[in-house]
Enzyme design. Sequence first.
Site, PDB file in Angstrom:
ATOM      1  N   LYS A   1     -27.019  71.133  28.555  1.00  0.00           N
ATOM      2  CA  LYS A   1     -28.450  70.817  28.555  1.00  0.00           C
ATOM      3  C   LYS A   1     -28.883  70.154  29.854  1.00  0.00           C
ATOM      4  CE  LYS A   1     -27.287  68.949  24.987  1.00  0.00           C
ATOM      5  NZ  LYS A   1     -27.128  67.958  23.932  1.00  0.00           N
TER       6      LYS A   1
ATOM      7  N   GLU B   1     -24.505  76.981  15.206  1.00  0.00           N
ATOM      8  CA  GLU B   1     -24.562  75.556  14.857  1.00  0.00           C
ATOM      9  C   GLU B   1     -25.872  75.202  14.142  1.00  0.00           C
ATOM     10  OE1 GLU B   1     -26.193  72.587  17.362  1.00  0.00           O
ATOM     11  OE2 GLU B   1     -25.760  73.737  19.181  1.00  0.00           O
TER      12      GLU B   1
HETATM   13  N1  PSU Z   1     -28.593  72.195  22.885  1.00  0.00           N
HETATM   14  C1  PSU Z   1     -29.863  72.393  22.494  1.00  0.00           C
HETATM   15  N2  PSU Z   1     -30.330  71.686  21.447  1.00  0.00           N
HETATM   16  C2  PSU Z   1     -29.532  70.821  20.750  1.00  0.00           C
HETATM   17  C3  PSU Z   1     -28.187  70.625  21.143  1.00  0.00           C
HETATM   18  C4  PSU Z   1     -27.775  71.349  22.228  1.00  0.00           C
HETATM   19  O1  PSU Z   1     -30.586  73.180  23.079  1.00  0.00           O
HETATM   20  O2  PSU Z   1     -30.002  70.239  19.776  1.00  0.00           O
HETATM   21  C5  PSU Z   1     -27.273  69.716  20.347  1.00  0.00           C
HETATM   22  C6  PSU Z   1     -25.939  70.433  20.153  1.00  0.00           C
HETATM   23  O3  PSU Z   1     -25.649  70.436  18.765  1.00  0.00           O
HETATM   24  C7  PSU Z   1     -24.945  69.576  20.898  1.00  0.00           C
HETATM   25  C8  PSU Z   1     -25.549  68.219  20.703  1.00  0.00           C
HETATM   26  O4  PSU Z   1     -23.650  69.696  20.387  1.00  0.00           O
HETATM   27  O5  PSU Z   1     -26.931  68.474  20.937  1.00  0.00           O
HETATM   28  C9  PSU Z   1     -24.955  67.180  21.629  1.00  0.00           C
HETATM   29  O6  PSU Z   1     -25.365  65.923  21.230  1.00  0.00           O
HETATM   30  P1  PSU Z   1     -24.624  64.600  21.787  1.00  0.00           P
HETATM   31  O7  PSU Z   1     -24.981  64.570  23.234  1.00  0.00           O
HETATM   32  O8  PSU Z   1     -25.226  63.467  21.001  1.00  0.00           O
HETATM   33  O9  PSU Z   1     -23.153  64.790  21.506  1.00  0.00           O
END
Ligand code: PSU
Length: 314
Positions: free
Chosen positions: A163, A32
Amino acid sequence: MIRNLDAIREFIDVSDEVSSALDEGKPIVALESTVISHGLPSPDNLLTARSMIEAVRYSSAVPALIAVFNGRIKVGVDSEELERLNSTAVRKLSVRDLPCVVSSKLDGATTVATTSLFAYAAGIDVFATGGIGGIHKGGPNDVSADLPVLAETPISVVCSGAKAILDLPATREWLETHGVPVVGYGCNEFPAFYSAGSGLDVDDVVSVPEEAARIAAARDSLGLRQAVLFAVPVPNAEEINEADVSGWLKVAHRECEDLGITGRKVTPFLLSRVSELSEGRALKANIALLVNNARVAGKISVALKAATLSADSV
Ligand code: PSU
Ligand code: MN
């Protein structure tokens, strides 16, 4: 979610390397780009992306970094395009952003949701990331689009759980309700990103890539639509104990609320504050787990191709 993969494919450009790998049936691992543009500070972001690409190659698989440039989806971002992702001005692109980014021909960094969707549409069945999005703390109103996409996209996602900034028990329950298997890869607890354990269970435990590949293959034979999550704990040397992490998170969450930060900005803000408060320890752990997950995903994709070949030859 109504979805026409043929329609999405019209917007995808595949690099020559990934295209030949697809033709030749070689193992491929999707990566990603949100973690590059929004998840890690510069210059660690580009260094980490390159290390992940190397780790996939080291496992004898072909890396396919995914991002959007000028409204076109690129599967197999090259090193020049990678530099373009080194900016928080690149829009974080989840599913709801896709019509806007495509119609305005913008650049976009793909999240777990959009990377999974594009990887699957392109014919790639393994994807490595850090932690998936999920249900945020403090109520059910902030739920990442990663979750519904994982419930409807039959690929294998290698991650270190969700996370740590999230409500892990609620996220774990959501996955269970929607039929997404969570398999511990060398662990019997759902990892908590910076820490190896969360006290939450996994549905099964595997210790080698071949066992992981068998589960993904069985999902396909059963015709199920859900992703399989392979949960890999952060490498030992970089692990941080839960008490430290939860102290930093309390501060970061309070600041987030005080500053009125909402929507797509919540995750990047919390991640960068935790990194600062930990004086770099969280960043080191994040990088270590990302590279390790890329390596494990490479091995699983190799085992998956071997399993498919032997099934075809029966
Ligand atoms: N895990 C990490 N760093 C990130 C993310 C996940 O260590 O930047 C990102 C991923 O791309 C995940 C996104 O899909 O955060 C989720 O964001 P949200 O909660 O806004 O959907
Ligand atoms: Mn959100």
